[in-house]
Design a protein around this motif. Sequence first.
Motif, mmCIF file in Angstrom:
data_model
loop_
_atom_site.group_PDB
_atom_site.id
_atom_site.type_symbol
_atom_site.label_atom_id
_atom_site.label_comp_id
_atom_site.label_asym_id
_atom_site.label_seq_id
_atom_site.Cartn_x
_atom_site.Cartn_y
_atom_site.Cartn_z
ATOM 1 N N PHE A 218 0.827 -1.208 0.000
ATOM 2 C CA PHE A 218 0.000 0.000 0.000
ATOM 3 C C PHE A 218 0.862 1.259 0.000
ATOM 4 O O PHE A 218 0.545 2.233 -0.684
ATOM 5 C CB PHE A 218 -0.935 -0.004 1.207
ATOM 6 C CG PHE A 218 -2.177 -0.838 1.017
ATOM 7 C CD1 PHE A 218 -2.160 -1.986 0.248
ATOM 8 C CD2 PHE A 218 -3.354 -0.478 1.621
ATOM 9 C CE1 PHE A 218 -3.294 -2.756 0.073
ATOM 10 C CE2 PHE A 218 -4.517 -1.231 1.458
ATOM 11 C CZ PHE A 218 -4.477 -2.373 0.677
ATOM 12 N N ALA A 219 1.950 1.246 0.774
ATOM 13 C CA ALA A 219 2.833 2.409 0.803
ATOM 14 C C ALA A 219 3.494 2.613 -0.559
ATOM 15 O O ALA A 219 3.586 3.738 -1.062
ATOM 16 C CB ALA A 219 3.879 2.248 1.897
ATOM 17 N N GLN A 220 3.951 1.512 -1.162
ATOM 18 C CA GLN A 220 4.588 1.607 -2.478
ATOM 19 C C GLN A 220 3.611 2.124 -3.527
ATOM 20 O O GLN A 220 3.959 2.962 -4.361
ATOM 21 C CB GLN A 220 5.140 0.226 -2.874
ATOM 22 C CG GLN A 220 6.055 0.248 -4.090
ATOM 23 C CD GLN A 220 5.317 0.044 -5.410
ATOM 24 O OE1 GLN A 220 4.123 -0.242 -5.432
ATOM 25 N NE2 GLN A 220 6.043 0.197 -6.519
ATOM 26 N N LEU A 254 -6.443 -7.595 -3.938
ATOM 27 C CA LEU A 254 -7.359 -7.858 -2.822
ATOM 28 C C LEU A 254 -8.102 -6.592 -2.405
ATOM 29 O O LEU A 254 -9.259 -6.649 -1.999
ATOM 30 C CB LEU A 254 -6.566 -8.424 -1.638
ATOM 31 C CG LEU A 254 -7.345 -8.742 -0.365
ATOM 32 C CD1 LEU A 254 -8.434 -9.791 -0.636
ATOM 33 C CD2 LEU A 254 -6.402 -9.238 0.734
ATOM 34 N N ASP A 255 -7.434 -5.470 -2.557
ATOM 35 C CA ASP A 255 -8.030 -4.188 -2.152
ATOM 36 C C ASP A 255 -8.994 -3.628 -3.196
ATOM 37 O O ASP A 255 -9.728 -2.686 -2.921
ATOM 38 C CB ASP A 255 -6.904 -3.179 -1.894
ATOM 39 C CG ASP A 255 -7.397 -1.890 -1.272
ATOM 40 O OD1 ASP A 255 -8.114 -1.948 -0.250
ATOM 41 O OD2 ASP A 255 -7.087 -0.818 -1.822
ATOM 42 N N GLU A 256 -9.009 -4.207 -4.383
ATOM 43 C CA GLU A 256 -9.707 -3.598 -5.512
ATOM 44 C C GLU A 256 -11.200 -3.418 -5.282
ATOM 45 O O GLU A 256 -11.791 -2.430 -5.730
ATOM 46 C CB GLU A 256 -9.466 -4.437 -6.775
ATOM 47 C CG GLU A 256 -9.997 -3.828 -8.039
ATOM 48 C CD GLU A 256 -9.233 -2.573 -8.454
ATOM 49 O OE1 GLU A 256 -9.739 -1.863 -9.322
ATOM 50 O OE2 GLU A 256 -8.153 -2.306 -7.904
ATOM 51 N N LEU A 257 -11.835 -4.349 -4.594
ATOM 52 C CA LEU A 257 -13.292 -4.295 -4.426
ATOM 53 C C LEU A 257 -13.720 -3.713 -3.082
ATOM 54 O O LEU A 257 -14.906 -3.688 -2.773
ATOM 55 C CB LEU A 257 -13.907 -5.689 -4.613
ATOM 56 C CG LEU A 257 -13.766 -6.271 -6.023
ATOM 57 C CD1 LEU A 257 -14.229 -7.718 -6.058
ATOM 58 C CD2 LEU A 257 -14.538 -5.438 -7.020
ATOM 59 N N PHE A 258 -12.761 -3.269 -2.284
ATOM 60 C CA PHE A 258 -13.105 -2.660 -0.991
ATOM 61 C C PHE A 258 -13.249 -1.157 -1.129
ATOM 62 O O PHE A 258 -12.681 -0.550 -2.011
ATOM 63 C CB PHE A 258 -12.030 -2.994 0.051
ATOM 64 C CG PHE A 258 -12.117 -4.415 0.563
ATOM 65 C CD1 PHE A 258 -12.952 -4.726 1.626
ATOM 66 C CD2 PHE A 258 -11.381 -5.419 -0.031
ATOM 67 C CE1 PHE A 258 -13.039 -6.022 2.095
ATOM 68 C CE2 PHE A 258 -11.459 -6.707 0.433
ATOM 69 C CZ PHE A 258 -12.287 -7.026 1.496
#
Length: 258
Positions: A218-220, A254-258
């Motif tokens: 996430f930081a990158q 994994l974060d795409e749909l949140f």
Amino acid sequence: MPFELPRTITRFIGDAPLIADDVGESPCDVFSFTRGNDRFFLKTCAAIYAPTTYSVLREARVLQWVDGHLSVPEVAVIAQSADGEFMITRCVPGAPIQVRIDEPGTLSALFHEALRQLQSVPIAGCPFDSSVSQRLNELEYLLAHDLCAQEPEPHPWPDLNSPEQLLAHLHAARPKEDPVFSHGDLCDTNVFVDTQDRLHFIDLGRGGIADRWLDIAFAQRNLREDISEQSAQDFLDRLGEPDKPAKREFFEQLDELF
């Protein structure tokens, strides 16, 4: 205000006006208000989100558990009703590290310090599971209740054209995990820095035991999208260990749909 507030919440707020906070993409509603000389935030979520990491009560428990290891908002009041969950927290000092965006080296260093502090939190006895298995179960719940984005972004992964395809891919691509304490949504608006360069962490609803590359990814991504590819690469180089691009991509997906 989407809900009728519980009495414990209204008593604490008193006559203070609530100011809506529109930062972020969470389904939670956030309002700021002032009480005396102190600024507070009211955060609410609908009851249907209670089994997920959008749960306000889960976030309150994470904040209370991690207090003493990290500087996090003080939880002033929590409440629950048939409509939803409610939490009041005291504002942390400083400003988001996003204010250093014109200083790429400084912002990168602050991310590294944030990672160091987060991954130094002992996980023995940590009751918060933010593992891949738990997050995939959560994603299935959100999809089943029509609570998440229905269209993943088309450009990063053109072969994943639907939420169902993305979910199936994530199940198939699950990495072996290296567990640490993770923020879960590490970005330059969720870490504050004060005038003494001390860090303070907010929005820890997804906090818990997870793979160490989740926060790195996430930081990158934050540096890559908001500054430059070079800044993101410099950040990875300063880790002092080999990059794991497959893991980083997995956690972005994994974060795409949140």
